[in-house]
Design an enzyme around this catalytic site. Sequence first.
Site, PDB file in Angstrom:
ATOM      1  N   TYR A 255       0.857  -1.307   0.041  1.00 11.23           N
ATOM      2  CA  TYR A 255       0.160  -0.280   0.272  1.00 11.23           C
ATOM      3  C   TYR A 255       0.693   1.185  -0.332  1.00 11.23           C
ATOM      4  O   TYR A 255       0.710   2.034  -0.274  1.00 11.23           O
ATOM      5  CB  TYR A 255      -1.309  -0.251   0.594  1.00 11.23           C
ATOM      6  CG  TYR A 255      -1.711   1.317   1.399  1.00 11.23           C
ATOM      7  CD1 TYR A 255      -2.635   1.651   0.441  1.00 11.23           C
ATOM      8  CD2 TYR A 255      -1.646   2.157   2.246  1.00 11.23           C
ATOM      9  CE1 TYR A 255      -3.241   3.086   0.687  1.00 11.23           C
ATOM     10  CE2 TYR A 255      -2.159   3.144   2.270  1.00 11.23           C
ATOM     11  CZ  TYR A 255      -3.414   3.378   1.478  1.00 11.23           C
ATOM     12  OH  TYR A 255      -3.748   4.353   1.851  1.00 11.23           O
ATOM     13  N   THR A 292     -13.354   6.601   6.955  1.00  7.36           N
ATOM     14  CA  THR A 292     -14.443   6.043   5.649  1.00  7.36           C
ATOM     15  C   THR A 292     -14.107   4.592   5.874  1.00  7.36           C
ATOM     16  O   THR A 292     -13.236   3.929   6.676  1.00  7.36           O
ATOM     17  CB  THR A 292     -13.976   6.461   4.567  1.00  7.36           C
ATOM     18  OG1 THR A 292     -12.106   5.478   4.079  1.00  7.36           O
ATOM     19  CG2 THR A 292     -13.001   8.164   4.422  1.00  7.36           C
TER      20      THR A 292
END
Length: 376
Positions: A255, A292
């Site tokens: 990531y 989120t």
Amino acid sequence: MSNGTLLTRPPPFYPGNGGSLATEAALSGQDPGVSVGVTISTGHSSTPAAMWPLKLIVPVLWNYYIAMKVILQQLLGRSFPLPVLSRQDGKVAIITGGAKGIGYSTAKHLARLGMHVIIAGNNEAEGNEAVTRIQQDTLNEKVEFLFCNLASMKSIRNCVQNFKAKNLDLHVLVNNAGVMLVPERRTEDGFEEHFGLNYLGHFLLTNLLLDTLRKTGTSDFNARVVTVSSATHFTGQVNLDDLQSSHCYSAHGAYAQSKLALVLFTYYLQHLLTVEGSHVTANAVDPGVVNTDLYKHVWYPGKFVKWMTGWLLLKSPEEGAATSVYTSVSPDLEGIGGCYLYNGEKIKSAEVSYNIELQKKLWTESCKMAALPVSS
């Protein structure tokens, strides 16, 4: 490559403001005083099996360390108050991942400013629902959904073909979509998912839309490419011999690499645009740590902490989208590219992101993987 733009110092507590990299440097065989984050070699990885546990653990520790520093900065600092922005009637924007989270808030705000907003995503039902909500909330009917699976080169090419069939201009492209900490898996084309979707998908999409962006941009209003990275890029390493993280997979490392690659891509894209004299700018933005559903692959203790304290410690999607919106349309950034913005301010990104050799080599490899002509 900053296009002559002065970079201000990072805000207090931000990742770029210090912090020893001794552990990571030791793993890479470098002196602790040397900035890490790039592996430019010609041979294959030869990481001893005994080192694999450290190679897996270190990215986890660094990512959570960076996250805590950013959260602390968010708590002690003031959220970026998005200024009043002028109407953008007649202008067109594409936002990837615009059906939810930061992307949705970005799309909604740009629609409120009167833009023709196109949400590009891989879930048609979710996308059409977002379109309906934005149309109702903003009273702007020029909001639509366009299918685009960033994990598929074929889908990206079809998306661009469908967009160009509309004969629209393109003033703003927001590369927002992404996955985080997914288990090891491959895209339709065989790329590691973080690298393939977060980075390479946006690399291809942007390049296929560049001709439209060039034709749209003018000296009065440059077309803009806004790419969402994150503070995690400060921990990232780009290994040109193993961009697919196949030798020793770490979700955290993969990531971070994808987010660093996005910054490198942004700077080299701006370099190419400047050389050719195009009225197009490219900037990278950092939304901060935002509340989120991107955290579904975070370890369970992290999920519990987010559930308990997310409302207090994390930014809302609207707050996270503020810098994306600002960078997309603010007159303060007219004609200015090659910047990294956090909380509406230009700050210095990771030192390695300014390595022009790495930028060029990553660009060249990306062109080959995306089956694009190699530009220099």
